[in-house]
Design a protein around this motif. Structure first.
Motif, PDB file in Angstrom:
ATOM      1  N   ALA A  78      -2.193  24.676  20.815  1.00 26.94           N
ATOM      2  CA  ALA A  78      -0.964  23.900  20.638  1.00 26.94           C
ATOM      3  C   ALA A  78       0.285  24.786  20.680  1.00 26.94           C
ATOM      4  N   PHE A  79       0.115  26.068  20.384  1.00 26.10           N
ATOM      5  CA  PHE A  79       1.253  26.990  20.350  1.00 26.10           C
ATOM      6  C   PHE A  79       1.287  27.902  21.572  1.00 26.10           C
ATOM      7  N   LYS A  80       0.461  27.612  22.569  1.00 21.90           N
ATOM      8  CA  LYS A  80       0.410  28.415  23.780  1.00 21.90           C
ATOM      9  C   LYS A  80       0.541  27.534  25.004  1.00 21.90           C
ATOM     10  N   ASP A  81       0.967  28.140  26.114  1.00 20.18           N
ATOM     11  CA  ASP A  81       0.969  27.446  27.399  1.00 20.18           C
ATOM     12  C   ASP A  81      -0.402  27.699  28.021  1.00 20.18           C
ATOM     13  N   PHE A  82      -1.371  26.909  27.599  1.00 23.46           N
ATOM     14  CA  PHE A  82      -2.777  27.201  27.869  1.00 23.46           C
ATOM     15  C   PHE A  82      -3.112  27.085  29.343  1.00 23.46           C
ATOM     16  N   ARG A  83      -3.792  28.131  29.839  1.00 24.30           N
ATOM     17  CA  ARG A  83      -4.345  28.144  31.188  1.00 24.30           C
ATOM     18  C   ARG A  83      -5.833  28.411  31.075  1.00 24.30           C
ATOM     19  N   LEU A  84      -6.629  27.581  31.714  1.00 24.52           N
ATOM     20  CA  LEU A  84      -8.074  27.637  31.543  1.00 24.52           C
ATOM     21  C   LEU A  84      -8.648  28.989  31.954  1.00 24.52           C
ATOM     22  N   LEU A  85      -8.154  29.568  33.042  1.00 26.16           N
ATOM     23  CA  LEU A  85      -8.678  30.839  33.525  1.00 26.16           C
ATOM     24  C   LEU A  85      -8.249  32.005  32.640  1.00 26.16           C
ATOM     25  N   GLN A  86      -7.111  31.888  31.969  1.00 22.19           N
ATOM     26  CA  GLN A  86      -6.619  32.963  31.116  1.00 22.19           C
ATOM     27  C   GLN A  86      -7.228  32.924  29.714  1.00 22.19           C
ATOM     28  N   GLY A  87      -7.743  31.781  29.325  1.00 21.04           N
ATOM     29  CA  GLY A  87      -8.328  31.652  28.007  1.00 21.04           C
ATOM     30  C   GLY A  87      -7.271  31.476  26.922  1.00 21.04           C
ATOM     31  N   VAL A  88      -7.741  31.343  25.680  1.00 20.77           N
ATOM     32  CA  VAL A  88      -6.829  31.099  24.560  1.00 20.77           C
ATOM     33  C   VAL A  88      -5.941  32.304  24.302  1.00 20.77           C
ATOM     34  N   TRP A  89      -6.534  33.491  24.200  1.00 13.68           N
ATOM     35  CA  TRP A  89      -5.749  34.680  23.867  1.00 13.68           C
ATOM     36  C   TRP A  89      -4.905  35.148  25.040  1.00 13.68           C
ATOM     37  N   GLY A  90      -5.369  34.910  26.262  1.00 13.78           N
ATOM     38  CA  GLY A  90      -4.617  35.371  27.424  1.00 13.78           C
ATOM     39  C   GLY A  90      -3.444  34.489  27.799  1.00 13.78           C
ATOM     40  N   SER A  91      -3.426  33.247  27.322  1.00 17.68           N
ATOM     41  CA  SER A  91      -2.330  32.331  27.651  1.00 17.68           C
ATOM     42  C   SER A  91      -1.048  32.731  26.924  1.00 17.68           C
ATOM     43  N   GLN A  92       0.079  32.346  27.527  1.00 18.44           N
ATOM     44  CA  GLN A  92       1.382  32.732  26.988  1.00 18.44           C
ATOM     45  C   GLN A  92       1.707  31.971  25.707  1.00 18.44           C
ATOM     46  N   TRP A  93       2.210  32.686  24.706  1.00 22.13           N
ATOM     47  CA  TRP A  93       2.627  32.098  23.437  1.00 22.13           C
ATOM     48  C   TRP A  93       3.992  31.430  23.609  1.00 22.13           C
ATOM     49  N   VAL A  94       4.090  30.143  23.279  1.00 24.19           N
ATOM     50  CA  VAL A  94       5.348  29.403  23.465  1.00 24.19           C
ATOM     51  C   VAL A  94       5.862  28.798  22.165  1.00 24.19           C
ATOM     52  N   GLY A  95       5.228  29.055  21.049  1.00 26.48           N
ATOM     53  CA  GLY A  95       5.693  28.558  19.755  1.00 26.48           C
ATOM     54  C   GLY A  95       5.589  27.038  19.652  1.00 26.48           C
ATOM     55  N   PHE A  96       6.702  26.423  19.261  1.00 27.51           N
ATOM     56  CA  PHE A  96       6.718  24.968  19.023  1.00 27.51           C
ATOM     57  C   PHE A  96       7.208  24.176  20.238  1.00 27.51           C
ATOM     58  N   LYS A  97       7.107  24.756  21.417  1.00 31.31           N
ATOM     59  CA  LYS A  97       7.602  24.101  22.632  1.00 31.31           C
ATOM     60  C   LYS A  97       6.957  22.728  22.834  1.00 31.31           C
ATOM     61  N   HIS A  98       5.645  22.667  22.707  1.00 31.20           N
ATOM     62  CA  HIS A  98       4.938  21.404  22.979  1.00 31.20           C
ATOM     63  C   HIS A  98       5.210  20.358  21.900  1.00 31.20           C
ATOM     64  N   PHE A  99       5.513  20.796  20.694  1.00 34.01           N
ATOM     65  CA  PHE A  99       5.887  19.850  19.648  1.00 34.01           C
ATOM     66  C   PHE A  99       7.259  19.241  19.925  1.00 34.01           C
ATOM     67  N   HIS A 100       8.158  20.046  20.467  1.00 34.26           N
ATOM     68  CA  HIS A 100       9.471  19.517  20.851  1.00 34.26           C
ATOM     69  C   HIS A 100       9.335  18.498  21.983  1.00 34.26           C
ATOM     70  N   ILE A 101       8.479  18.820  22.967  1.00 38.80           N
ATOM     71  CA  ILE A 101       8.239  17.873  24.061  1.00 38.80           C
ATOM     72  C   ILE A 101       7.639  16.581  23.528  1.00 38.80           C
ATOM     73  N   LEU A 102       6.728  16.733  22.595  1.00 40.45           N
ATOM     74  CA  LEU A 102       6.048  15.574  22.018  1.00 40.45           C
ATOM     75  C   LEU A 102       7.028  14.660  21.282  1.00 40.45           C
ATOM     76  N   LEU A 103       7.851  15.234  20.425  1.00 45.12           N
ATOM     77  CA  LEU A 103       8.778  14.437  19.622  1.00 45.12           C
ATOM     78  C   LEU A 103       9.900  13.847  20.460  1.00 45.12           C
ATOM     79  N   ALA A 104      10.153  14.423  21.627  1.00 42.89           N
ATOM     80  CA  ALA A 104      11.199  13.890  22.509  1.00 42.89           C
ATOM     81  C   ALA A 104      10.672  12.821  23.458  1.00 42.89           C
ATOM     82  N   SER A 105       9.356  12.595  23.455  1.00 44.95           N
ATOM     83  CA  SER A 105       8.755  11.629  24.375  1.00 44.95           C
ATOM     84  C   SER A 105       8.767  10.226  23.774  1.00 44.95           C
TER      85      SER A 105
END
Length: 324
Positions: free
Chosen positions: A62-89
């Motif tokens: 939930a706190f990363k820009d998850f990419r399946l090939l990069q895995g959980v730890w390899g994906s970029q950390w984006v903080g609360f970005k997806h929560f902001h998108i969620l609450l704005a939808s």
């Protein structure tokens, strides 16, 4: 050699008794003594450990820009970005409203149903009739929502359904229950009662069985009728059970249940039938937006935890035990 005095012997014996009592009061003693009973807990503990605690690791998505090939730890950390998108939808606020409303309807209709059924069954004296009714009430709980959903759709069909056939005999036009946004929540709530009331009845029947029969005998001697016995003895006797189940029910206020809704909804009633569980399914599996779907699930879990804490505290303020 000098023999120990009786006082010294008594003191040593008392110390041995105290030591033995201390050993028997330890956790290890009870684990060894009741080891076969604790074995029954192993499947349940394993389930919750594997599917509830180990999977908490995945909440990082939930706190990363998850990419399946990069895995959980390899994906970029984006903080609360997806929560902001969620609450704005606007779609999210619609499914949140639908989830809360459907759960509120079920709380009003489905939560008291097993209490009423348990009280009524407790007053039945014909054992064969009581067992038959109990079996019919329990049966839907063990049937999949795929099957139950098909039965409900068939019963409410405007052309071939039994319900509309009976309405036709009364001169009433067919009602499109499953495609009408006014009737669909009613069908959903009543189907919740049909599927879950039997299981709840088991719990309340067990709680009623624990009430002292002498209380009813005393009430009869004082001239109390059945209704007064129910009001002053039966309901207060199961009040603690009602309070605990209410707390647990409030923890599900953000979770309607995917199978139930998915097998009854259709595009005509999306405005009232699209809930968080179906939104997560559509966002995460169909659209492959894993991070956003995980953010929705985490939001759902946190709100459910807050509701449990609030209701549990309120229940304890009213004098009941609560969950802890």
């Amino acid at each position: 050699m000098l023999e120990a005095t009786p006082h010294a012997q008594t003191g040593k014996r008392g110390k041995r008794v105290e030591k033995l009592a201390a050993q028997r009061s330890g956790l290890l003693y009870y684990l060894v003594r009741d080891r076969y009973l604790y074995l029954f807990l192993v499947p349940a503990i394993s389930y919750f450990f594997l599917f509830k605690f180990v999977t908490l690791y995945g909440e990082l998505i939930a706190f990363k820009d998850f990419r399946l090939l990069q895995g959980v730890w390899g994906s970029q950390w984006v903080g609360f970005k997806h929560f902001h998108i969620l609450l704005a939808s606007p779609d999210f606020w619609q499914v949140l409203r639908n989830t809360l409303l459907l759960n509120l309807y079920s709380l009003i209709v489905a939560f008291p149903a097993p209490i009423v059924l348990a009280v009524l069954l407790n007053e039945v004296r014909l054992h064969w009739f009581k067992r038959s009714v109990q079996n019919m009430l329990y049966l839907p709980y063990f049937i999949s929502w795929v099957v139950l959903g098909g039965i409900i759709v068939s019963l409410l069909s405007p052309s071939t359904g039994v319900v509309n056939s009976l309405l036709g005999l009364a001169g009433i036009e067919p009602i499109y229950f499953m495609t009408d946004t006014g009737w669909w929540p009613v069908v959903f709530s009543l189907s919740t009662v049909w599927q879950g009331a039997g299981w709840g009845t088991i719990i309340y029947m067990a709680a009623i069985a624990a009430i002292d029969p002498g209380l009813y005998e005393a009430a009869k001697m004082d001239g109390a009728g059945k209704l007064r016995q129910i009001w002053h003895i039966t309901l207060p006797g199961i009040r603690g059970t009602i309070a605990i189940l209410l707390v647990l029910q409030m923890g599900k206020m953000m979770d309607v249940g995917f199978e139930h809704v998915f097998n009854l909804q259709n595009p005509a009633v999306f405005s009232v039938a699209d809930v968080i569980s179906t939104y997560v399914y559509r966002t995460g599996l169909q659209n492959a937006q894993y991070s956003l779907a995980t953010a929705v699930g985490l939001f759902q879990g946190v709100i459910g935890l807050i509701l449990v804490l609030i209701v549990n505290k309120a229940v304890k303020k009213l004098g009941e035990g609560g969950l802890w």
